[in-house]
Write an enzyme that holds these catalytic residues in place. Structure first.
Site, mmCIF file in Angstrom:
data_model
loop_
_atom_site.group_PDB
_atom_site.id
_atom_site.type_symbol
_atom_site.label_atom_id
_atom_site.label_comp_id
_atom_site.label_asym_id
_atom_site.label_seq_id
_atom_site.Cartn_x
_atom_site.Cartn_y
_atom_site.Cartn_z
ATOM 1 C CB CYS A 11 101.861 -7.760 38.532
ATOM 2 S SG CYS A 11 103.364 -8.705 38.162
ATOM 3 C CG HIS A 61 100.159 -10.954 36.035
ATOM 4 N ND1 HIS A 61 100.507 -9.632 36.142
ATOM 5 C CD2 HIS A 61 98.825 -11.009 36.308
ATOM 6 C CE1 HIS A 61 99.436 -8.909 36.440
ATOM 7 N NE2 HIS A 61 98.406 -9.732 36.563
ATOM 8 C CG HIS A 74 95.455 -8.513 38.281
ATOM 9 N ND1 HIS A 74 95.899 -8.678 36.984
ATOM 10 C CD2 HIS A 74 94.092 -8.490 38.190
ATOM 11 C CE1 HIS A 74 94.859 -8.764 36.158
ATOM 12 N NE2 HIS A 74 93.758 -8.653 36.875
#
Length: 207
Positions: free
Chosen positions: A106, A166, A178
């Protein structure tokens, strides 16, 4: 006795696919140098499906479909084209510890996009993005969810802790892009209104 530099008056372009500068408007022509996706050039003109460009004092021709003109519109947010840029990577596999271009985790995806396409933007703001999502969450300034703009970073936790784990890039319309390790996996576009992300959303940051 006088040297006049007029290059700065020409419009700018961005290379959208790895290619080469050629001496003539022909695929069989001699190539001067390689150009990588994301590099910027000055555009001198267009002719017969080719673009006359200059970069680092090298002048030559690049196929029309390998270059896009950069529109300098001061009324438009600087990162307004980030959705176009990032969507090209949708489907790229997730891989922990990877920062592209063939796979990403990520934070690696965020790092790759900004370092390769918006390095001048970061330098102009004296921003150096760290590698981990939890550290990225301390960079820039806080922005409320309702005020998010394309290019803002959005951060999430696991839902059962306050630790950020994240990060994604907001692209507008309450959506973000993402690199997910979840069931769908890889670079995907998700909605901030999905139940999982509603529950795990922590904050937004503007670089």
């Amino acid at each position: 006795y006088v040297s006049i530099n007029t290059i700065c008056t020409y419009p700018e372009g961005r290379i959208i696919e790895n290619t080469v500068i050629r001496k003539e408007k022909c695929e069989a022509s001699i190539s001067f140098t390689n150009l990588s996706e994301g590099q910027q050039v000055k555009i001198l003109g267009y002719e017969q499906g080719w673009v006359n460009v200059v970069i680092e004092e090298i002048v030559g021709w690049v196929a029309f479909d390998h270059v896009e003109i950069i529109i300098n519109d001061n009324t438009k947010p600087i990162l307004s084209d980030i959705a176009y840029i990032t969507k090209k990577y949708v489907g790229t596999p997730y891989r922990y510890g990877s920062a592209g271009p063939n796979s990403f985790d990520c934070s690696g995806f965020v790092l790759y996009i900004f370092n390769n396409y918006y390095s001048d933007y970061l330098k102009g703001r004296d921003v150096r993005l760290p590698r981990a999502s939890r550290d990225m969450a301390t960079v820039g300034k806080s922005v409320s969810k309702v005020d998010l703009l394309p290019g803002d970073l959005v951060f999430f936790n696991k839902g059962n802790s306050t630790t950020i784990c994240h990060v994604g890039i907001y692209i507008g319309d309450e959506k973000f892009i993402h690199s997910s390790s979840g069931r769908r996996g890889g670079v995907i576009i998700s909605s901030l209104n999905e139940s999982f992300y509603l529950k795990t959303y922590v904050r937004g940051r503007r670089l």
